[in-house]
Design an enzyme around this catalytic site. Structure first.
Site, PDB file in Angstrom:
ATOM      1  CE1 TYR A 119      -3.030  -3.028   0.497  1.00 15.02           C
ATOM      2  CE2 TYR A 119      -3.568  -2.229   2.693  1.00 15.02           C
ATOM      3  CZ  TYR A 119      -3.751  -3.145   1.680  1.00 15.02           C
ATOM      4  OH  TYR A 119      -4.654  -4.156   1.841  1.00 15.02           O
TER       5      TYR A 119
ATOM      6  CB  ILE B 282     -10.710  -4.618   6.895  1.00 14.12           C
ATOM      7  CG1 ILE B 282     -10.414  -5.833   7.776  1.00 14.12           C
ATOM      8  CG2 ILE B 282      -9.628  -3.566   7.118  1.00 14.12           C
ATOM      9  CD1 ILE B 282      -9.254  -6.650   7.274  1.00 14.12           C
TER      10      ILE B 282
ATOM     11  CE  LYS C 214     -10.207   5.171   1.398  1.00 18.97           C
ATOM     12  NZ  LYS C 214     -10.971   6.029   0.454  1.00 18.97           N
ATOM     13  CB  SER C 215     -14.326   5.401   5.827  1.00 14.93           C
ATOM     14  OG  SER C 215     -14.892   6.709   5.748  1.00 14.93           O
TER      15      SER C 215
ATOM     16  NE  ARG D 155     -17.772   7.766   3.644  1.00 18.46           N
ATOM     17  CZ  ARG D 155     -17.657   8.928   3.037  1.00 18.46           C
ATOM     18  NH1 ARG D 155     -18.726   9.706   2.887  1.00 18.46           N
ATOM     19  NH2 ARG D 155     -16.492   9.344   2.575  1.00 18.46           N
TER      20      ARG D 155
END
Length: 292
Positions: free
Chosen positions: A68, A246, A248-249, A254
């Protein structure tokens, strides 16, 4: 392992939970929160801010990876949060260049330096890369790190049942496999294998990418019934099915909504309705051919 994720998400009357469990045990004494923060494809300041914000919002499980290219930013977010390292469950993953008994130790050293931590809670083989033929050696290296206390638990990601059988043939029992699971991509054969062998499933991209199923009546109906967003309903379906999720935000609201899925429960009929959204589609990437 003493408790599976399925056992950790018992439900009470529809719409409510009694003493809801928000964690599962991967190995003796190794407890993973059922909702974590996914960090791909965030990087730099966005990743740092999202991690610090998520921890402030109550997240105690952060997921990242070498590939990542954000481990340094994630580590900075953790430091900015001021959280005690012992209160956080940190997962990262390593690439194929480190597949091998001794190379895994190098991967661990590089990951911990980037993250600014002395140990990892969960260290995963990101892709099996079967053509390379060294993921069994990588797993053996991981077990040694666990025996030495450098990592609390090890696992894999994107491993098909055939890959998992190779590990089992080598005498390695896999605690957790992180794979793509959403209402339209449920991989029932994969999940059945996990259940049959005591492997905890961690779902990445648990809300999908285009999110078309979020407007399905079997999702919006329970959302209206329990005053929850469609995303909350789907995440509830994930954890109530016995999976770690898991999402993502980077958005404050949110993030809080995604974490707030333990105050209600779906009925069997509502669960079955979401189960029926499965299209039979395979994961986006075939782990027999793709890897890094």
């Amino acid at each position: 392992m003493t408790e599976t994720a399925a056992e950790a998400t018992g439900t009470a009357a529809p719409g409510t939970t009694a003493e809801p469990r928000t964690t599962a045990e991967l190995a003796p004494g190794v407890v993973i929160p059922l909702i974590g923060l996914g960090t791909w494809p965030m990087a730099g300041g966005e990743a740092t801010g999202a991690v610090a914000r998520a921890i402030a919002n109550g997240y105690r499980h952060i997921d990242t990876a070498e590939n990542y290219n954000n481990e340094e930013a994630v580590g900075e977010g953790i430091r900015r949060s001021g959280i005690d390292r012992g209160d956080l469950f940190l997962t990262t993953k390593f690439n194929r260049q480190w597949h091998g008994r001794t190379a895994v130790r190098e991967a661990f050293g590089a990951a911990t330096r980037r993250l600014g931590t002395e140990y990892l809670d969960l260290f995963l083989i990101h892709w099996p890369n079967p053509s390379q033929g060294r993921f069994v050696e990588a797993a053996e290296g991981l077990t040694r790190l666990a025996e030495e206390g450098l990592i609390r638990c090890w696992g894999v990601s994107n491993f098909k049942p055939a890959h998992l059988r190779e590990l089992q043939a080598a005498g390695l029992e896999v605690p957790v496999n992180q794979v793509q699971i959403d209402p339209e991509t449920q991989q029932p054969d994969q999940l059945a294998f996990h259940r049959g062998h005591g492997i905890v499933t961690a779902a990445y991209s648990p809300l999908g990418r285009n999110g078309s199923f979020l407007s399905a009546p079997v999702v919006t109906g329970p959302g209206a019934e329990y005053d929850r967003t469609p995303a909350q309903v789907v995440l509830r379906w994930q954890v109530q099915s016995g999976r770690v999720a898991i999402p993502k935000s980077a958005d404050d609201r949110r993030q809080r909504e995604n974490l707030d899925v333990f105050g209600f429960a779906l009925t069997e009929a509502e669960m079955a309705g979401i189960d029926a959204l499965d299209t039979g589609a395979p994961p986006r990437l075939d782990s027999d051919e793709f890897g890094h």
